[in-house]
Design an enzyme around this catalytic site. Structure first.
Site, mmCIF file in Angstrom:
data_model
loop_
_atom_site.group_PDB
_atom_site.id
_atom_site.type_symbol
_atom_site.label_atom_id
_atom_site.label_comp_id
_atom_site.label_asym_id
_atom_site.label_seq_id
_atom_site.Cartn_x
_atom_site.Cartn_y
_atom_site.Cartn_z
ATOM 1 N N ASN A 125 8.842 4.034 -0.637
ATOM 2 C CA ASN A 125 8.005 3.008 -0.022
ATOM 3 C C ASN A 125 8.176 3.091 1.493
ATOM 4 O O ASN A 125 9.230 2.724 2.017
ATOM 5 C CB ASN A 125 8.406 1.616 -0.535
ATOM 6 C CG ASN A 125 7.493 0.513 -0.009
ATOM 7 O OD1 ASN A 125 7.043 0.548 1.132
ATOM 8 N ND2 ASN A 125 7.242 -0.487 -0.837
ATOM 9 N N PRO A 126 7.169 3.576 2.224
ATOM 10 C CA PRO A 126 7.300 3.694 3.681
ATOM 11 C C PRO A 126 7.587 2.372 4.382
ATOM 12 O O PRO A 126 8.233 2.365 5.431
ATOM 13 C CB PRO A 126 5.934 4.259 4.106
ATOM 14 C CG PRO A 126 5.423 4.966 2.893
ATOM 15 C CD PRO A 126 5.911 4.146 1.729
ATOM 16 N N ALA A 143 18.749 3.953 -4.515
ATOM 17 C CA ALA A 143 17.419 4.452 -4.901
ATOM 18 C C ALA A 143 17.542 5.633 -5.853
ATOM 19 O O ALA A 143 16.830 5.705 -6.861
ATOM 20 C CB ALA A 143 16.627 4.845 -3.655
ATOM 21 N N GLY A 167 24.808 -7.459 3.780
ATOM 22 C CA GLY A 167 26.166 -7.093 3.384
ATOM 23 C C GLY A 167 26.738 -6.037 4.297
ATOM 24 O O GLY A 167 27.805 -6.185 4.860
ATOM 25 N N PHE A 168 26.018 -4.898 4.430
ATOM 26 C CA PHE A 168 26.411 -3.800 5.316
ATOM 27 C C PHE A 168 27.770 -3.205 4.951
ATOM 28 O O PHE A 168 28.415 -2.559 5.761
ATOM 29 C CB PHE A 168 26.423 -4.257 6.779
ATOM 30 C CG PHE A 168 25.257 -5.115 7.155
ATOM 31 C CD1 PHE A 168 23.963 -4.626 7.063
ATOM 32 C CD2 PHE A 168 25.431 -6.419 7.587
ATOM 33 C CE1 PHE A 168 22.871 -5.413 7.400
ATOM 34 C CE2 PHE A 168 24.351 -7.217 7.918
ATOM 35 C CZ PHE A 168 23.069 -6.713 7.826
ATOM 36 N N GLY A 198 19.381 4.022 4.148
ATOM 37 C CA GLY A 198 19.920 2.836 4.813
ATOM 38 C C GLY A 198 20.968 3.137 5.857
ATOM 39 O O GLY A 198 21.195 2.336 6.759
ATOM 40 N N GLU A 199 21.634 4.282 5.745
ATOM 41 C CA GLU A 199 22.732 4.570 6.666
ATOM 42 C C GLU A 199 22.422 5.701 7.641
ATOM 43 O O GLU A 199 22.844 5.656 8.795
ATOM 44 C CB GLU A 199 24.002 4.868 5.854
ATOM 45 C CG GLU A 199 24.507 3.599 5.192
ATOM 46 C CD GLU A 199 25.584 3.812 4.148
ATOM 47 O OE1 GLU A 199 26.742 3.447 4.413
ATOM 48 O OE2 GLU A 199 25.269 4.320 3.062
ATOM 49 N N ILE A 208 10.051 9.636 0.058
ATOM 50 C CA ILE A 208 10.070 8.237 0.478
ATOM 51 C C ILE A 208 9.309 7.413 -0.557
ATOM 52 O O ILE A 208 8.100 7.590 -0.733
ATOM 53 C CB ILE A 208 9.449 8.065 1.873
ATOM 54 C CG1 ILE A 208 10.187 8.936 2.899
ATOM 55 C CG2 ILE A 208 9.475 6.597 2.286
ATOM 56 C CD1 ILE A 208 11.658 8.640 3.040
#
Length: 743
Positions: free
Chosen positions: A636-637, A514, A244-245, A709-710, A634
């Site tokens: 999940n690495p 998250a 999607g971004f 994510g960004e 974090i």
């Protein structure tokens, strides 16, 4: 409640097998009975009006159901100009098939519905539509002196802070200074999965809507308001999203058209855009930026000035936080930031991965590199010398900030100390070698969200939230959070999302999923945990009879005393003893504004890049990248690393390839396809190292997580640009960096 240490483990994606096996269904893959197909017709002109539509030849074709246009669309709530979707900017949103006016090239002007997609597409090709074109303006260069201050209607937009100090005087008196313009053109999201909607008509106006979206609830609210439907009449489902971004944050027009056709024809309808049609909505805006920097004799910043002008449509004031970062990332007492919009005859731009920051940080970080050279300083040393321990925009401390550690750990991993500072001084055979670096900052935010948990008598935990997973790993990390807080194996957790019948959740964007959904899942698990303890205390001979909730922990499928682990009850047995088939709890989570109000909440990163440039041909190869990220805890690495890897690939694409080319004579994007809109292939990508700098933060949210994510995209394009300068001695200030800019 103690931890079972699932958070922080590099687990494989729980949705991986479904995607690999092909059992994961996307919006345009739901084959429902009696399905008809719609094909969208787009305007060939950028501005004007439709003067005539002749559908007789199309309607004469056997198998064609109807041609929808502004001439026959029923009166709908969409006629209300005040209606906006959840993430709409200020202004009046575009309303497809509303009237004869053409506002931008590729505007949807009709929908042909037929028995097959092939017939619908052919019928659309022979539909006769006549236009009267009007003069259009699509070139932002003509608006340099005609920008205007942005509207305030967009959620998440923060106007630049007022000037501080005396930036004009200090810039004039600076020992060293630069004054440069930085440009990047329009870019389009181009996710792998194209936008499509399958509407299953259930009778009596009830619909199941399978939509390509980043927010099932946002799509539902949109069609409810437009078509006057109840929640029960418009269920939206989006289990899997192929990228999607940001392009799926707003409901796109295929959703409107599919629902319109289904309700009017009283049958199931699918509408899917082609790759070319994906360029008919939303993009990262073409932006012109001016950055002026001045330094004192000791290399500290004396003044920072940053101004941006970017495009918006004629009907909405799309705004981004482009320049604000320049008043925050580095210590400086004299700062002036400016931001303006230019109205053009294009569709409204749309949030695109790290909106505003990806644009603004490119200009700032290239300018910082130029300033370092002007001041005779190493670019890394220059940044550390001007490190900001406090957010000067807000005059608040950061809740946590490990950017200095990102600089040091990233530089050590990369081997920055081996860099010869002189441009064009390093080579490998015929290849000029350059090292460049840059940094980034992104918001660490949390939105209100809900979750529901249900534990069955066989020990299986079902967790539900209406959030989405656009490939970021939401399925996996929410499974880990639930397993963590109820002490169950991850195999005993089934996380379900993307359904408007589940507890409310925000759109998946802004790197807040998250923190938002994770906290809601944590709260729901703890609420269920309290119920389990009360039920366990009713069991005959219970070793937990007098325990308080803070005295127990959930570990390895057991509820046990924290200080005496041998005193335990099997969780599955508790549900069975209740006499019910399952035990449930739900909860919401919202940011603790009282706790957060005294702090600035952000994630940070530092990027180091090596490029090799062919001395004769000017071809650029990004041979090594190290991206050091400080983003709290974090979960999940594996999934976090994948997010940063994707960000780096996109940064390479942004720096060297991506550009949507407009022919201003026609006001039309000319490379609206995968053949000519260039993005990296495997051969373009080489060594990428991702480092996560340890960072604890109990202020951002109870989980201590920050979105990743960004932030991983920030600094990549700038670091590449800076490395190209170091390799060649040629400074490029316009993206993408093409061969002609180096030869």
């Amino acid at each position: 409640m103690s931890q079972t240490n699932y958070i922080g483990k590099a687990l494989n994606r729980v949705d991986g097998p479904a995607k690999v096996a092909g059992t994961a269904k996307y919006a345009a893959e739901f084959n429902v009975p009696g399905l008809a197909y719609g094909y969208i017709v787009n305007s060939p002109i950028a501005k004007g009006k439709i003067t005539r539509i002749d559908a007789a030849e199309v309607l004469a074709l056997p198998g064609v159901h109807r041609v929808f246009s502004h001439e026959n669309v029923p009166m709908l709530a969409i006629l209300d100009r005040s209606y906006k979707d959840d993430v709409a900017p200020g202004g009046s949103p575009f309303r497809p098939l509303h009237d004869a006016e053409i506002k931008f090239s590729l505007q949807p002007v009709a929908l042909v519905v037929a028995d097959t997609i092939e017939l619908a597409r052919y019928a659309a090709s022979i539909l006769k539509i006549e236009y009267e074109a009007a003069p259009h303006e699509t070139d932002i260069e003509t608006k340099r002196t005609k920008g205007f201050e942005p509207g305030r209607g967009k959620t998440g937009f923060t106007p630049p802070p007022p000037p501080r100090g005396n930036p004009d005087r200090e810039l004039k008196n600076a020992v060293h200074s630069i004054d440069q313009e930085y440009v990047h053109g329009t870019q389009h999201h181009n996710p792998m999965e194209m936008f499509g909607t399958t509407v299953e008509y259930l009778g009596e106006g009830k619909l199941n809507v399978y939509d390509k979206t980043q927010g099932a609830l946002n799509s539902q609210q949109y069609i409810r308001k437009v078509f006057g439907l109840s929640k029960e009449e418009a269920r939206v489902i989006s289990k899997y999203t192929g990228g999607g971004f940001g392009s799926g944050l707003r409901p796109q027009h295929q959703l409107f058209m599919a629902v319109l056709a289904a309700l009017e024809l009283k049958q199931s309808v699918r509408v899917t855009m082609t790759r070319q049609q994906m360029f008919s909505f939303g993009h990262r805006p073409h932006t012109l930026q001016t950055v002026k920097l001045g330094t004192n004799a000791d290399g500290t910043l004396a003044a920072v000035q940053h101004h941006a002008l970017h495009e918006t449509s004629q009907f909405e004031d799309y705004t981004e936080n482009v320049v604000n970062w320049s008043g925050m990332l580095y210590q400086c007492a004299n700062v002036k930031l400016g931001y303006q919009l230019a109205k053009l005859d294009v569709y409204t731009p749309q949030d695109m991965r790290a909106p505003g920051a990806a644009t603004g940080s490119f200009a700032l970080e290239v300018a910082m590199d130029e300033m370092a050279y002007a001041a005779g300083l190493d670019p890394l040393d220059f940044r550390i010398r001007n490190y900001a321990d406090r957010d000067q925009n807000l005059d608040k401390p950061f809740s946590s900030k490990k950017l200095r550690e990102c600089y040091h750990e990233g530089a050590a991993k990369f081997g920055w100390e081996k860099r010869n500072p002189a441009p064009r001084s390093m080579r490998q055979g015929n290849m000029l070698v350059g090292y460049g670096m840059a940094g980034g900052v992104w918001d660490a935010s949390q939105q209100k969200a809900g979750a529901k948990v249900s534990l069955s008598a066989d020990g299986m935990l079902t967790v539900q939230s209406a959030t989405n997973d656009i490939g970021t790993g939401t399925y996996t990390i929410m499974t880990q959070v639930a397993a963590e807080y109820l002490g169950l194996p991850v195999e005993a957790v089934d996380f379900q999302l993307g359904d408007t019948e589940f507890p409310a959740a925000p759109v998946q964007g802004g790197s807040w999923t998250a923190a938002s959904i994770g906290t809601a899942v944590k709260n729901a698990c703890e609420a269920l945990g309290e119920k389990l303890l009360k039920q366990a205390q009713k069991m005959k001979g219970s070793p937990l009879e007098d325990a308080k909730f803070e005295d127990v922990e959930f570990v390895n499928g057991q509820l046990r005393l924290r200080l005496d682990p041998g005193q335990a009850v099997v969780i599955r047995d508790i549900v069975q003893a209740s006499g019910e088939t399952k035990m449930e709890a739900d909860a919401t989570a919202a940011p603790n504004l009282l706790k957060q109000q005294g702090y600035s909440l952000h994630a940070h990163n530092a990027v180091f890049v090596e490029v090799q440039v062919d001395e004769d041909l000017g071809t650029i190869h990004v041979t090594r990248v190290v991206n050091a990220v400080a983003a709290g805890r974090i979960i999940n690495p594996n999934t976090a690393r994948s997010q940063v890897l994707g960000s780096v690939v996109w940064g390479i694409s942004m720096a060297l390839m991506e550009e949507t080319v407009m022919d201003h004579q026609f006001g039309r994007y000319m490379n609206h396809n995968y053949a000519e809109y260039h993005i990296p292939v495997n051969a373009d990508i080489h060594d990428i190292d991702v480092l996560f700098v340890e960072e604890e933060d109990d202020i951002v949210n109870p989980l201590g997580v920050k979105g990743i994510g960004e932030v991983g995209l920030l600094g990549v394009a700038a670091a590449i640009t800076n490395a190209v300068y170091h390799a060649t001695g040629r400074r490029v200030r316009e993206l993408p960096i093409m061969l002609d800019k180096l030869l």
